[in-house]
Design a protein around this motif. Sequence first.
Motif, PDB file in Angstrom:
ATOM      1  N   ILE A  96      53.032 -28.388  -6.191  1.00  0.00           N
ATOM      2  CA  ILE A  96      53.904 -29.423  -5.612  1.00  0.00           C
ATOM      3  C   ILE A  96      53.434 -30.802  -6.056  1.00  0.00           C
ATOM      4  O   ILE A  96      54.234 -31.657  -6.464  1.00  0.00           O
ATOM      5  CB  ILE A  96      53.890 -29.332  -4.067  1.00  0.00           C
ATOM      6  CG1 ILE A  96      54.566 -28.034  -3.605  1.00  0.00           C
ATOM      7  CG2 ILE A  96      54.589 -30.547  -3.440  1.00  0.00           C
ATOM      8  CD1 ILE A  96      54.408 -27.764  -2.115  1.00  0.00           C
ATOM      9  N   ALA A  97      52.132 -31.027  -5.991  1.00  0.00           N
ATOM     10  CA  ALA A  97      51.577 -32.322  -6.389  1.00  0.00           C
ATOM     11  C   ALA A  97      51.768 -32.579  -7.877  1.00  0.00           C
ATOM     12  O   ALA A  97      52.039 -33.716  -8.290  1.00  0.00           O
ATOM     13  CB  ALA A  97      50.093 -32.380  -6.025  1.00  0.00           C
ATOM     14  N   GLU A  98      51.610 -31.540  -8.685  1.00  0.00           N
ATOM     15  CA  GLU A  98      51.795 -31.683 -10.136  1.00  0.00           C
ATOM     16  C   GLU A  98      53.190 -32.206 -10.455  1.00  0.00           C
ATOM     17  O   GLU A  98      53.357 -33.073 -11.309  1.00  0.00           O
ATOM     18  CB  GLU A  98      51.582 -30.333 -10.832  1.00  0.00           C
ATOM     19  CG  GLU A  98      50.144 -29.930 -11.013  1.00  0.00           C
ATOM     20  CD  GLU A  98      50.037 -28.552 -11.649  1.00  0.00           C
ATOM     21  OE1 GLU A  98      51.073 -27.850 -11.746  1.00  0.00           O
ATOM     22  OE2 GLU A  98      48.920 -28.168 -12.043  1.00  0.00           O
ATOM     23  N   ARG A  99      54.200 -31.670  -9.777  1.00  0.00           N
ATOM     24  CA  ARG A  99      55.578 -32.087 -10.043  1.00  0.00           C
ATOM     25  C   ARG A  99      55.796 -33.561  -9.710  1.00  0.00           C
ATOM     26  O   ARG A  99      56.650 -34.212 -10.307  1.00  0.00           O
ATOM     27  CB  ARG A  99      56.555 -31.222  -9.233  1.00  0.00           C
ATOM     28  CG  ARG A  99      56.585 -29.759  -9.641  1.00  0.00           C
ATOM     29  CD  ARG A  99      57.883 -29.089  -9.192  1.00  0.00           C
ATOM     30  NE  ARG A  99      58.093 -29.212  -7.768  1.00  0.00           N
ATOM     31  CZ  ARG A  99      57.714 -28.306  -6.852  1.00  0.00           C
ATOM     32  NH1 ARG A  99      57.092 -27.200  -7.255  1.00  0.00           N
ATOM     33  NH2 ARG A  99      57.959 -28.490  -5.574  1.00  0.00           N
ATOM     34  N   GLN A 100      55.006 -34.080  -8.778  1.00  0.00           N
ATOM     35  CA  GLN A 100      55.127 -35.479  -8.386  1.00  0.00           C
ATOM     36  C   GLN A 100      54.159 -36.381  -9.151  1.00  0.00           C
ATOM     37  O   GLN A 100      54.168 -37.608  -8.970  1.00  0.00           O
ATOM     38  CB  GLN A 100      54.852 -35.627  -6.879  1.00  0.00           C
ATOM     39  CG  GLN A 100      55.768 -34.812  -5.990  1.00  0.00           C
ATOM     40  CD  GLN A 100      57.188 -35.340  -5.964  1.00  0.00           C
ATOM     41  OE1 GLN A 100      57.409 -36.519  -6.217  1.00  0.00           O
ATOM     42  NE2 GLN A 100      58.158 -34.482  -5.670  1.00  0.00           N
ATOM     43  N   GLY A 101      53.312 -35.776  -9.986  1.00  0.00           N
ATOM     44  CA  GLY A 101      52.330 -36.567 -10.734  1.00  0.00           C
ATOM     45  C   GLY A 101      51.215 -37.113  -9.866  1.00  0.00           C
ATOM     46  O   GLY A 101      50.639 -38.163 -10.157  1.00  0.00           O
ATOM     47  N   THR A 102      50.897 -36.398  -8.781  1.00  0.00           N
ATOM     48  CA  THR A 102      49.880 -36.845  -7.824  1.00  0.00           C
ATOM     49  C   THR A 102      48.663 -35.923  -7.870  1.00  0.00           C
ATOM     50  O   THR A 102      48.806 -34.710  -7.709  1.00  0.00           O
ATOM     51  CB  THR A 102      50.446 -36.841  -6.391  1.00  0.00           C
ATOM     52  OG1 THR A 102      51.563 -37.726  -6.334  1.00  0.00           O
ATOM     53  CG2 THR A 102      49.394 -37.287  -5.391  1.00  0.00           C
ATOM     54  N   PRO A 103      47.470 -36.459  -8.075  1.00  0.00           N
ATOM     55  CA  PRO A 103      46.277 -35.604  -8.074  1.00  0.00           C
ATOM     56  C   PRO A 103      45.879 -35.165  -6.671  1.00  0.00           C
ATOM     57  O   PRO A 103      46.081 -35.896  -5.694  1.00  0.00           O
ATOM     58  CB  PRO A 103      45.190 -36.501  -8.693  1.00  0.00           C
ATOM     59  CG  PRO A 103      45.661 -37.893  -8.455  1.00  0.00           C
ATOM     60  CD  PRO A 103      47.160 -37.851  -8.447  1.00  0.00           C
ATOM     61  N   VAL A 104      45.318 -33.974  -6.584  1.00  0.00           N
ATOM     62  CA  VAL A 104      44.780 -33.438  -5.335  1.00  0.00           C
ATOM     63  C   VAL A 104      43.264 -33.454  -5.449  1.00  0.00           C
ATOM     64  O   VAL A 104      42.706 -32.876  -6.381  1.00  0.00           O
ATOM     65  CB  VAL A 104      45.278 -32.009  -5.069  1.00  0.00           C
ATOM     66  CG1 VAL A 104      44.690 -31.470  -3.762  1.00  0.00           C
ATOM     67  CG2 VAL A 104      46.797 -31.967  -5.043  1.00  0.00           C
ATOM     68  N   MET A 105      42.601 -34.136  -4.527  1.00  0.00           N
ATOM     69  CA  MET A 105      41.149 -34.270  -4.558  1.00  0.00           C
ATOM     70  C   MET A 105      40.514 -33.425  -3.467  1.00  0.00           C
ATOM     71  O   MET A 105      40.804 -33.617  -2.280  1.00  0.00           O
ATOM     72  CB  MET A 105      40.749 -35.742  -4.367  1.00  0.00           C
ATOM     73  CG  MET A 105      41.315 -36.682  -5.403  1.00  0.00           C
ATOM     74  SD  MET A 105      40.674 -36.333  -7.060  1.00  0.00           S
ATOM     75  CE  MET A 105      41.698 -37.450  -8.026  1.00  0.00           C
TER      76      MET A 105
END
Length: 226
Positions: A96-105
């Motif tokens: 889900i985060a990949e599709r939004q271009g958001t990294p998960v830390m």
Amino acid sequence: MYTFSKQNFVDMANFLKNEGLRCTLHAPFHDMLPGAQDKYILQATRDKLRRCFDLIEIFSPDSVVCHLGYLDCVHSYDLELWLDNSLETWRELVHIAERQGTPVMFENTYETGPLIHKTLLEALDSPSAGFCLDVGHILAFAHTPWHTWLASLEKWLGQLHLHDNRGFQDEHLPVGDGHFEFNELFSYLKTRKLKPIITLEPRSENDLWDSLNALDRMSIFDHKTG
């Protein structure tokens, strides 16, 4: 996640945007077990995490910070099952985060060393999955030097959580009021040309200013370092 409406979050996101402020999100972590054996606990955990990740589209955050919920004294007895369940949880959310271009830390909490994070990050094998080094948790819980953590996880380092303590509990003191070696860490980051997102975690406004002043004295900010 259960009491605020979508409009509440939209209003807050608009407020930040209108003030020219970027943000990060911190996923829920109290009572959360992303690798739980009990299918009902696992289902409840995943539902709450999905609610958080649904907010990415609203806030467009620079990152989403997550806890693994790993306890060596509990989960090491069936590590393979914990890891399988955890990966199933996180693969969906990272996608889900990949599709939004958001990294998960993925932040260190009660883990005593970097192996669990490294194993999970290698298995996820995603450019959107990274590591958040929480220096206070290193000092209070891991009792393993930050050097050891970064020796294994430097290539995934994307965020820092900064607060201090005296090595006995998670006090969230202002930077410099405890025993963490901030100068050594920042020197290392500069030498390695690493520029993670920095998040301060004070427990009061006064503590926030104390931390900012301490960082200024350490010449952390760009105007001090050139």
